[in-house]
Design an enzyme around this catalytic site. Structure first.
Site, mmCIF file in Angstrom:
data_model
loop_
_atom_site.group_PDB
_atom_site.id
_atom_site.type_symbol
_atom_site.label_atom_id
_atom_site.label_comp_id
_atom_site.label_asym_id
_atom_site.label_seq_id
_atom_site.Cartn_x
_atom_site.Cartn_y
_atom_site.Cartn_z
ATOM 1 N N ASN A 1 0.711 -1.232 0.049
ATOM 2 C CA ASN A 1 -0.203 0.009 -0.077
ATOM 3 C C ASN A 1 0.856 1.107 -0.129
ATOM 4 O O ASN A 1 0.775 2.196 0.833
ATOM 5 C CB ASN A 1 -0.956 -0.237 1.137
ATOM 6 C CG ASN A 1 -2.043 0.974 1.049
ATOM 7 O OD1 ASN A 1 -2.199 1.547 -0.081
ATOM 8 N ND2 ASN A 1 -2.817 1.324 2.000
ATOM 9 N N GLU B 1 1.074 -2.737 -5.209
ATOM 10 C CA GLU B 1 0.536 -1.664 -4.651
ATOM 11 C C GLU B 1 1.621 -0.897 -4.261
ATOM 12 O O GLU B 1 1.579 -0.170 -3.377
ATOM 13 C CB GLU B 1 -0.490 -1.670 -3.853
ATOM 14 C CG GLU B 1 -1.434 -0.317 -3.730
ATOM 15 C CD GLU B 1 -2.806 -0.641 -3.426
ATOM 16 O OE1 GLU B 1 -3.432 0.598 -3.100
ATOM 17 O OE2 GLU B 1 -3.116 -1.505 -2.734
ATOM 18 N N ASP C 1 -2.099 -10.206 -4.646
ATOM 19 C CA ASP C 1 -3.382 -9.729 -3.862
ATOM 20 C C ASP C 1 -4.446 -9.863 -5.097
ATOM 21 O O ASP C 1 -4.509 -9.070 -5.992
ATOM 22 C CB ASP C 1 -3.185 -8.170 -3.550
ATOM 23 C CG ASP C 1 -4.484 -7.641 -3.192
ATOM 24 O OD1 ASP C 1 -5.473 -8.077 -3.089
ATOM 25 O OD2 ASP C 1 -4.295 -6.528 -2.842
ATOM 26 N N ASN D 1 -7.565 -9.696 -4.154
ATOM 27 C CA ASN D 1 -8.994 -8.706 -4.171
ATOM 28 C C ASN D 1 -10.152 -9.625 -4.244
ATOM 29 O O ASN D 1 -11.025 -9.196 -4.479
ATOM 30 C CB ASN D 1 -8.956 -7.616 -5.140
ATOM 31 C CG ASN D 1 -8.137 -6.294 -4.626
ATOM 32 O OD1 ASN D 1 -8.512 -6.022 -3.365
ATOM 33 N ND2 ASN D 1 -7.473 -5.771 -5.243
ATOM 34 N N HIS E 1 -2.466 -4.772 4.491
ATOM 35 C CA HIS E 1 -2.268 -6.001 4.318
ATOM 36 C C HIS E 1 -1.228 -6.355 5.108
ATOM 37 O O HIS E 1 -0.399 -5.634 5.937
ATOM 38 C CB HIS E 1 -1.935 -6.364 3.017
ATOM 39 C CG HIS E 1 -2.967 -5.841 1.777
ATOM 40 N ND1 HIS E 1 -3.699 -6.794 1.229
ATOM 41 C CD2 HIS E 1 -3.527 -4.702 1.519
ATOM 42 C CE1 HIS E 1 -4.422 -6.594 0.355
ATOM 43 N NE2 HIS E 1 -4.489 -4.971 0.236
#
Length: 254
Positions: free
Chosen positions: A9, A35, A148, A150, A245
């Site tokens: 992130n 990310e 990830d 999602n 995360h």
């Protein structure tokens, strides 16, 4: 080979929270990042080199958005950027590295939480990504697809599943896609070793969700069937906090 996957992130934000010290302490063989939210000239590759890692990154054209990367102690035999599909590659969502007969794919699957347009884009990505991996596996059977996704696959993978009906990331069509993808010959490595509930890898920053462990398991290492006998272990590192995360890991014998 110990492979970690971590949606940070924002790589610069995570470094500000001690990510480099954690890497030095943990010493993974390969660390796949999602990310990163940084352009290539904003990623401190020299810092990672000081830690003993070569870094390979793909950035989104849009600044401060998406982006994936692979840090590795061992120099890969080859690195491939994207899926050769400009529709997705402009968002920096896929990177692949080959190590001997093992291929690692790091993916950041789109979120559909911002509305119908992005949800439709997500479903298109899922279909095209599955085809991409199917083609790759004809050439490289030993594949680890980490990142990830999602998507929380089963009710066990999400807090209060009865409250998540109609929510992107737990939609029936997303979960069905993940079921089908696994049925093509992939293994959810974590579930090979841990069948417990409440094992999550992401928590919203809102409402103290992490403290209450009101999370989702959306980060995976899906491993192709030919690697089954080489699986040593897999887990989730819920105590590691540089992001919303946490890292997930898998270990395979080479």
């Amino acid at each position: 080979m110990r492979i970690l996957s971590y949606n940070v992130n924002g790589i610069r934000a995570a470094l500000g929270k001690g990510l480099a010290d954690w890497i030095q302490q943990e010493q993974p063989d390969v660390l796949c990042l999602q990310e990163t939210k940084a352009q290539l000239d904003q990623i401190p590759t020299s810092l990672f080199e000081e830690l003993g890692y070569k870094g390979y990154f793909v950035s989104a054209e849009k600044k401060g958005y998406s982006g994936v990367g692979i840090l590795t102690k061992q120099t890969p035999d080859a690195v491939y950027y994207g899926m050769q599909n400009s529709k997705y590659d402009c968002e920096g969502r896929v990177i692949r590295a080959d190590f001997g007969d093992v291929t690692i794919v790091c993916v950041y699957i789109p979120s559909g939480t911002t509305g119908d347009v992005r949800q439709a884009f997500k479903m298109e990505f899922l279909a095209d990504f599955e085809a991409f991996i199917a083609q790759l596996r004809t050439e490289r059977p030993n594949v680890v697809v980490c990142g990830d996704y999602n998507i929380a696959h089963q009710p066990i993978d999400i807090n209060h599943p009865e409250r998540q009906v109609g929510v992107s990331g737990f939609l029936p069509e997303e979960r069905e896609w993940l079921t089908h993808f696994i049925e093509t010959g992939m293994i959810d490595s974590f579930r090979e070793f841990d069948s417990r509930a409440e094992q999550y890898s992401w928590w919203t920053y809102r409402m103290g969700a992490r403290k209450r462990n009101a999370g989702w398991r959306i980060d995976y290492h899906l491993v192709s069937q030919p690697l089954r006998n080489q699986l040593v272990g897999a887990g989730i590192m819920q105590e590691v906090v540089h992001s919303d995360h946490c890292p997930v890991w898998v270990e395979i014998k080479q």
